[in-house]
Design a protein around this motif. Sequence first.
Motif, short mmCIF file in Angstrom:
data_model
loop_
_atom_site.label_atom_id
_atom_site.label_comp_id
_atom_site.label_asym_id
_atom_site.label_seq_id
_atom_site.Cartn_x
_atom_site.Cartn_y
_atom_site.Cartn_z
N TRP A 173 0.99 -0.89 -0.46
CA TRP A 173 0.65 -0.01 -0.25
C TRP A 173 0.36 1.22 0.27
O TRP A 173 1.71 1.67 0.87
CB TRP A 173 -0.78 -0.15 1.50
N PHE A 189 -0.06 5.27 0.24
CA PHE A 189 -1.04 6.35 0.25
C PHE A 189 -0.57 7.73 -0.05
O PHE A 189 0.96 8.41 0.67
CB PHE A 189 -2.28 6.02 0.83
N GLY A 224 -3.86 8.52 7.21
CA GLY A 224 -4.68 9.11 9.31
C GLY A 224 -6.22 8.93 9.52
O GLY A 224 -6.45 9.04 10.14
N PHE A 278 -7.10 1.22 5.27
CA PHE A 278 -7.24 -0.04 5.98
C PHE A 278 -8.36 -0.52 5.32
O PHE A 278 -8.11 -1.86 5.21
CB PHE A 278 -7.50 0.54 7.30
N ARG A 294 1.88 -1.13 11.63
CA ARG A 294 0.43 -0.82 12.78
C ARG A 294 -1.44 -1.18 11.83
O ARG A 294 -2.06 -1.88 12.06
CB ARG A 294 0.35 0.62 13.07
N ARG A 313 -3.98 -3.39 12.33
CA ARG A 313 -5.41 -3.72 12.64
C ARG A 313 -6.02 -4.55 11.91
O ARG A 313 -7.34 -4.79 11.53
CB ARG A 313 -5.49 -2.03 12.11
C1 LIG Z 1 1.74 2.94 5.29
C2 LIG Z 1 0.26 3.72 4.79
C3 LIG Z 1 -0.64 3.42 3.96
C4 LIG Z 1 -0.33 4.14 6.40
O1 LIG Z 1 -1.66 5.07 6.26
P1 LIG Z 1 -2.51 5.57 6.92
O2 LIG Z 1 -3.35 5.95 6.66
O3 LIG Z 1 -1.53 5.47 8.71
O4 LIG Z 1 -3.37 3.86 7.59
P2 LIG Z 1 -5.08 3.76 8.10
O5 LIG Z 1 -5.75 3.67 6.72
O6 LIG Z 1 -4.29 2.29 8.67
O7 LIG Z 1 -5.32 4.87 9.23
C5 LIG Z 1 -4.47 4.55 10.61
C6 LIG Z 1 -5.35 5.86 10.82
O8 LIG Z 1 -6.54 6.26 10.77
C7 LIG Z 1 -7.32 6.69 11.75
N1 LIG Z 1 -8.51 6.31 11.81
C8 LIG Z 1 -9.54 7.07 11.09
N2 LIG Z 1 -10.61 6.38 10.85
C9 LIG Z 1 -10.65 5.12 11.32
C10 LIG Z 1 -11.59 4.33 10.08
N3 LIG Z 1 -12.85 4.65 10.51
N4 LIG Z 1 -10.51 2.88 10.77
C11 LIG Z 1 -9.70 3.04 10.53
N5 LIG Z 1 -8.90 3.70 11.03
C12 LIG Z 1 -9.24 5.07 11.04
C13 LIG Z 1 -6.86 5.62 12.86
O9 LIG Z 1 -6.57 5.66 14.38
C14 LIG Z 1 -5.40 5.72 12.53
O10 LIG Z 1 -4.74 6.67 13.22
P3 LIG Z 1 -3.58 7.06 14.39
O11 LIG Z 1 -1.89 6.72 13.56
O12 LIG Z 1 -3.57 8.64 14.94
O13 LIG Z 1 -3.45 5.81 15.39
C15 LIG Z 1 1.02 5.37 4.99
O14 LIG Z 1 2.10 5.59 5.89
C16 LIG Z 1 2.10 4.80 3.72
O15 LIG Z 1 1.10 5.17 2.77
N6 LIG Z 1 3.38 5.45 3.74
C17 LIG Z 1 4.20 5.94 2.37
C18 LIG Z 1 4.15 4.63 2.13
C19 LIG Z 1 4.71 3.40 2.22
O16 LIG Z 1 5.62 3.79 3.33
N7 LIG Z 1 4.17 2.32 2.28
C20 LIG Z 1 4.38 1.20 3.50
C21 LIG Z 1 5.37 0.47 2.21
S1 LIG Z 1 5.74 -1.06 3.59
#
Ligand SMILES: CC(C)(COP(=O)(O)OP(=O)(O)OC[C@H]1O[C@@H](n2cnc3c(N)ncnc32)[C@H](O)[C@@H]1OP(=O)(O)O)[C@@H](O)C(=O)NCCC(=O)NCCS
Length: 188
Positions: A102, A104, A110, A115, A147, A151
Amino acid sequence: MAPRPQYPIETERLRLRPFTRGDVDDVFSYRSLEEVARYLFDPPLSREECALAVQQRTTQTGVEDDGDRVILAVESRDGGPVIGEVSLILRSRDARQGELGWIFHPQSQGRGLAFEAAQAMLSLAFGVVELHRVFARCDALNEPSWRLMERLGMRREAHFREHGLFKGRWDEEFIYAILAREWAKQVL
Ligand SMILES: CC(C)(COP(=O)(O)OP(=O)(O)OC[C@H]1O[C@@H](n2cnc3c(N)ncnc32)[C@H](O)[C@@H]1OP(=O)(O)O)[C@@H](O)C(=O)NCCC(=O)NCCS
């Protein structure tokens, strides 16, 4: 096994669909950023590199043989640009093993959107693609990524310590995984 799933895939807030050639600027808006590339194998991409990546992605819509990948553009169901991408790579057709990934746009992080999209990819992997086990890996420092794996109900199966060099430093890698029967239990 249905190697060519039906698209688009819709979730509560998102639409997952194959890439088209018109997506280059949207992809450039996040793949060009240092903060997005920090834990990816690729460095930040130029517009030309994004154009090439998008061109390749337009045909990455089915998994039949080992190494095949589905890479889908993620957009809001309400319209707007591509906000990210999710991938499923067929690592072993015989053993029905796949790998999820993934990426984003920071403006769409966030909110649980990654997810939601990843859940849809697990449904695809364990549904029509009929995989037995799906794994994901990330740099141990990439906390948002591991994380997200937790989840999703994935288990941490490995922590490789200083097993290679990544962008000039020792690499620490986590492997997470989930089995089809574990996924089925949590979606009931
Ligand atoms: C890895 C990546 C995709 C994670 O994205 P993300 O938005 O943090 O992930 P999620 O969709 O699970 O969102 C999690 C956050 O949304 C919040 N959230 C809000 N509404 C939510 C819902 N309905 N359901 C789940 N989480 C929710 C969670 O509490 C969490 O917040 P927190 O981090 O403050 O605890 C992102 O950081 C990214 O693109 N990074 C750059 C590229 C990368 O490194 N990719 C992976 C290579 S291995």
